[in-house]
Every structure is written in C-alpha cells, then in structure tokens.
Motif scaffolding. Structure first.
Motif, mmCIF file in Angstrom:
data_model
loop_
_atom_site.group_PDB
_atom_site.id
_atom_site.type_symbol
_atom_site.label_atom_id
_atom_site.label_comp_id
_atom_site.label_asym_id
_atom_site.label_seq_id
_atom_site.Cartn_x
_atom_site.Cartn_y
_atom_site.Cartn_z
ATOM 1 N N ALA A 210 33.445 56.141 40.156
ATOM 2 C CA ALA A 210 34.696 56.097 39.215
ATOM 3 C C ALA A 210 34.386 56.515 37.736
ATOM 4 O O ALA A 210 33.189 56.376 37.101
ATOM 5 C CB ALA A 210 35.150 54.749 39.160
ATOM 6 N N THR A 211 35.475 57.299 37.048
ATOM 7 C CA THR A 211 35.224 57.318 35.793
ATOM 8 C C THR A 211 36.729 57.197 35.095
ATOM 9 O O THR A 211 37.456 57.259 35.850
ATOM 10 C CB THR A 211 34.818 58.771 35.373
ATOM 11 O OG1 THR A 211 35.771 59.635 35.619
ATOM 12 C CG2 THR A 211 33.396 59.152 35.942
ATOM 13 N N VAL A 212 36.637 57.130 33.751
ATOM 14 C CA VAL A 212 38.186 57.182 33.090
ATOM 15 C C VAL A 212 38.726 58.545 33.017
ATOM 16 O O VAL A 212 39.458 58.865 32.138
ATOM 17 C CB VAL A 212 38.148 56.462 31.898
ATOM 18 C CG1 VAL A 212 38.015 55.032 32.267
ATOM 19 C CG2 VAL A 212 37.218 57.082 30.939
ATOM 20 N N GLY A 213 38.407 59.646 33.766
ATOM 21 C CA GLY A 213 38.823 60.880 33.477
ATOM 22 C C GLY A 213 37.906 62.087 33.561
ATOM 23 O O GLY A 213 36.714 61.712 32.964
ATOM 24 N N LYS A 214 38.030 63.193 33.856
ATOM 25 C CA LYS A 214 37.191 64.288 33.631
ATOM 26 C C LYS A 214 36.964 64.738 32.197
ATOM 27 O O LYS A 214 38.259 64.582 31.380
ATOM 28 C CB LYS A 214 37.715 65.683 34.454
ATOM 29 C CG LYS A 214 37.450 65.337 36.076
ATOM 30 C CD LYS A 214 38.054 66.807 36.735
ATOM 31 C CE LYS A 214 37.881 66.338 38.319
ATOM 32 N NZ LYS A 214 38.403 67.766 38.968
ATOM 33 N N GLY B 149 40.288 52.235 32.130
ATOM 34 C CA GLY B 149 39.089 51.020 32.571
ATOM 35 C C GLY B 149 40.014 50.362 33.432
ATOM 36 O O GLY B 149 39.694 49.875 34.360
ATOM 37 N N SER B 150 41.552 49.968 32.979
ATOM 38 C CA SER B 150 42.120 49.079 33.787
ATOM 39 C C SER B 150 42.479 49.379 35.196
ATOM 40 O O SER B 150 43.006 48.620 36.191
ATOM 41 C CB SER B 150 43.478 48.825 33.000
ATOM 42 O OG SER B 150 44.238 50.134 32.995
ATOM 43 N N LYS B 151 42.339 50.665 35.499
ATOM 44 C CA LYS B 151 42.690 51.288 36.996
ATOM 45 C C LYS B 151 41.128 51.415 37.703
ATOM 46 O O LYS B 151 41.049 51.357 38.700
ATOM 47 C CB LYS B 151 43.290 52.668 36.853
ATOM 48 C CG LYS B 151 44.654 52.643 36.097
ATOM 49 C CD LYS B 151 45.783 51.751 36.739
ATOM 50 C CE LYS B 151 46.821 51.773 36.250
ATOM 51 N NZ LYS B 151 47.800 50.954 36.866
ATOM 52 N N ALA B 152 40.192 52.093 36.944
ATOM 53 C CA ALA B 152 38.852 52.207 37.569
ATOM 54 C C ALA B 152 38.296 50.960 38.004
ATOM 55 O O ALA B 152 37.605 50.955 38.972
ATOM 56 C CB ALA B 152 38.026 52.749 36.419
ATOM 57 N N ALA B 153 38.194 49.739 37.214
ATOM 58 C CA ALA B 153 37.520 48.502 37.497
ATOM 59 C C ALA B 153 38.273 48.119 38.745
ATOM 60 O O ALA B 153 37.375 47.547 39.710
ATOM 61 C CB ALA B 153 37.641 47.760 36.587
ATOM 62 N N PRO B 154 39.422 47.899 38.951
ATOM 63 C CA PRO B 154 40.085 47.384 40.299
ATOM 64 C C PRO B 154 39.667 48.438 41.333
ATOM 65 O O PRO B 154 39.407 47.877 42.623
ATOM 66 C CB PRO B 154 41.470 47.501 40.307
ATOM 67 C CG PRO B 154 41.641 47.287 38.798
ATOM 68 C CD PRO B 154 40.597 48.021 38.233
ATOM 69 N N ALA B 155 39.367 49.813 41.289
ATOM 70 C CA ALA B 155 38.998 50.567 42.247
ATOM 71 C C ALA B 155 37.744 50.297 42.722
ATOM 72 O O ALA B 155 37.304 50.389 43.777
ATOM 73 C CB ALA B 155 39.153 52.026 41.813
ATOM 74 N N LEU B 156 36.815 50.020 41.638
ATOM 75 C CA LEU B 156 35.338 49.385 42.037
ATOM 76 C C LEU B 156 35.490 48.205 42.832
ATOM 77 O O LEU B 156 34.628 48.041 44.069
ATOM 78 C CB LEU B 156 34.611 49.267 40.829
ATOM 79 C CG LEU B 156 33.241 48.905 40.973
ATOM 80 C CD1 LEU B 156 32.211 49.724 41.581
ATOM 81 C CD2 LEU B 156 32.629 48.332 39.777
ATOM 82 N N LEU B 157 36.003 47.279 42.444
ATOM 83 C CA LEU B 157 36.162 45.946 43.244
ATOM 84 C C LEU B 157 36.583 46.059 44.591
ATOM 85 O O LEU B 157 36.383 45.264 45.411
ATOM 86 C CB LEU B 157 36.858 44.995 42.380
ATOM 87 C CG LEU B 157 36.323 44.798 40.817
ATOM 88 C CD1 LEU B 157 37.013 43.757 40.294
ATOM 89 C CD2 LEU B 157 34.680 44.145 40.948
ATOM 90 N N SER B 158 37.580 46.925 44.764
ATOM 91 C CA SER B 158 38.363 47.043 45.986
ATOM 92 C C SER B 158 37.433 47.953 47.236
ATOM 93 O O SER B 158 37.718 47.820 48.334
ATOM 94 C CB SER B 158 39.804 47.464 46.032
ATOM 95 O OG SER B 158 39.743 49.124 45.533
#
Length: 318
Positions: A156-160, A187-196
C-alpha cells in the motif's frame, strides 16, 4: 478645487465625521486546503493549526478538502486559486516535486514553482509496516519473500508519485525486491487495507503507523532510532543505507499578496512555538519542524534534486 476639498474636510470635522480607516488584514476567514482525505496526517496537522490559531489570527482558519490522485487534485486547484490573500493549502514533500516531473508534457496539472512556500510545519519519516497478524516478523523476512516472489507482495501507498511511492522505489533499488504497488487516496484508507489483509505491507508515514492499532513497524528510514517509536530498527541498522521522510507545510497560490504572506508566516510561527500545539503535534505522531518560507523553499529545492536523481536511476526521467 484645493480650497473646496479643504472646506469639505473642515465641514466633516465640524459635523463629527471621520474618513473610514483602511481595514486591517485579515478581514474574513482564511481557507486552508487539505489535499488528502479527512483523518490522515495532513488533515490532523491542519486541524491543530485551526485550533491553536484562535487568539493569534483574528479570523478563523477554515479547513476544506480537495482530495485525490495522491494530492495532485488539491495542488492543481491551489495553483489556480485566486491570490486574494485568503486561500492557502497544505503541501507534502516529496509529493509536490515528484508529480510534475513524471506528468506527460501538456497534461493539465500544477508545477512545483506555482506552489509558493509559506512555511514548513512538521517532519514525518517513512516506515515499512505490516499487520501484527502478518507472517513477516522482520524486514529481512519480508524482503526475502518479495525477492523470491517478484510482484506477488502487495504494498500500500497513499498514491503513485507520492513520498510513499518514492520510498518504495528506493527500497526496491537497494534490496532487489519487487513489490506490486496498491495506491490509496490517503492514510485513512491505506491503513484499514493493511489491517484487513487487502495488502501485505504498507510503505507509510510514521504518523500513520503510530495512529494504527494492530500494525507492526519493520524498519524506519531515519539515521538514528526515532524518538516517537524507538523500538523500530532503522534501515541503516538492517544494512539498507536509506534516509527518507516527508515534510509537511503550507503554500500559497502564485502572486499572493506580500503583506498577507508576511502576516501569515509570522502568525504561524507563533502558533508553532506554542508548547501545547507542539504536544498536540507529537500526539498525532509528527515532529514539530517549523521553518519560514525561505528555508522551506530551500528544502523543496533539495528534495527536488534528490527525487530527480532517484527517478533518473529508475529510467523514468532524462
């Protein structure tokens, strides 16, 4: 005519009238544009300014959002905003130097030089993190797996063309690992993606890591152990010589009034010197790092040179 004007002035004085005084800046609220979604480090940093500017700036700071494309939508909007002295925006390094370098010629968007630096606010180093449920317990385990399975590890990143992306490219170059980047709008979208489990790892800002319950830091890109998470080893300790960080600050549109610029720079210097503000900054996982507009401009220049060097090594620019 001269006698007539003098007579009018005398008449006004006799009647107790006075000419209206020139209104002092600022006369109305100041809009602060945030180029990422609510809940991320940029947003939280701006909310602290909004809070602690009260009593220093007589008009409120009003935060507004222009999120998308790793910040490019907001910064393009800021570059074209009316330079009336009442519109400023948050900017992130190295994002604002990366994006214009790789945009095709003629494609709409901002140029770095259109975002005139007002001041630097905070320092936020890069960090590689995984979920606490991840099978990867160390940086070396993750890298070895990514090298053995090129492109199979989702990052994950916060965008290209953001600081996260540059961090990822640097780690790939130094280790020989190959990841598949999965960009998110903040980051508010990337962090949940990591945890899920949607992604395997996250090339993140340390502030996002410190606010994410259930994440494990594998390596941080600072020269020495970072005071806000001293248990996370540095990349240098792990044999990967790399220092990488984001600087977050404020900028104005082109042709911003000089008087308003000077006023805001001085006002934000007072805000950032407040110990309670500084404690709040540390509380969201950032380090206070106020620099005036001239010094912030020099930081931008240095980051542009560093980013260009990395992109040239990657064969992405001439």
């Amino acid at each position: 005519m001269k006698k007539f004007c003098v007579s009018l002035l005398a008449l006004g004085m006799c009647l107790g009238l006075t000419l209206p005084a020139k209104a002092e800046y600022p006369e109305k609220p100041i809009m602060l544009m945030t180029a990422f979604n609510p809940g991320g480090a940029s947003d939280l940093s701006h909310r602290l300014l909004e809070k602690f500017a009260k009593g220093i700036i007589p008009q409120p700071i009003v935060v507004t959002y222009k999120a998308g494309a790793g910040g490019e939508i907001g910064w393009t909007w800021l570059a074209g905003a009316k330079p009336d002295g009442y519109t400023i925006g948050g900017v992130d390094l190295p994002h604002i130097v990366l994006q214009p370098m790789l945009r095709p010629e003629g494609q709409p968007g901002y140029k770095t030089d259109q975002l005139n630096p007002l001041c630097c606010l905070v320092f936020d180093p890069d960090i590689l993190i995984v979920s606490e449920k991840s099978p990867f317990k160390s940086f070396r385990e993750l890298i070895d797996h990514a090298k053995a399975n090129p492109g199979k590890v989702k990052a994950a990143t916060v965008g290209k063309l953001t600081g996260d992306h540059l961090f990822l490219m640097n780690v790939e170059k130094l280790t020989g690992a190959k990841f598949t980047q999965v960009p998110y709008p903040g980051g508010s979208k990337a962090a949940p993606a990591l945890l899920s489990g949607e992604v395997d790892c996250y090339f993140a800002s340390t502030s996002n890591f410190l606010r994410t319950q259930g994440a494990r830091g594998l390596a941080i890109a600072t020269g020495e152990r970072y005071e806000l998470c001293p248990d996370v080893p540095t990349l240098s300790e792990l044999g990967c010589k790399l220092e990488s960080a984001k600087y977050r600050g404020l900028a104005t549109p082109p042709d911003f009034p000089a008087e308003a610029r000077a006023y805001l720079e001085a006002a934000f210097a007072k805000v950032c010197a407040n110990p309670e503000y500084q404690a709040g900054v540390r509380g969201i996982g950032l380090l206070p790092h106020f620099k005036d507009g001239k010094t912030f401009g020099e930081i931008i220049r240095q980051e542009r040179e560093k980013a260009h060097s990395v992109l040239k090594e990657q064969g992405l620019v001439q």
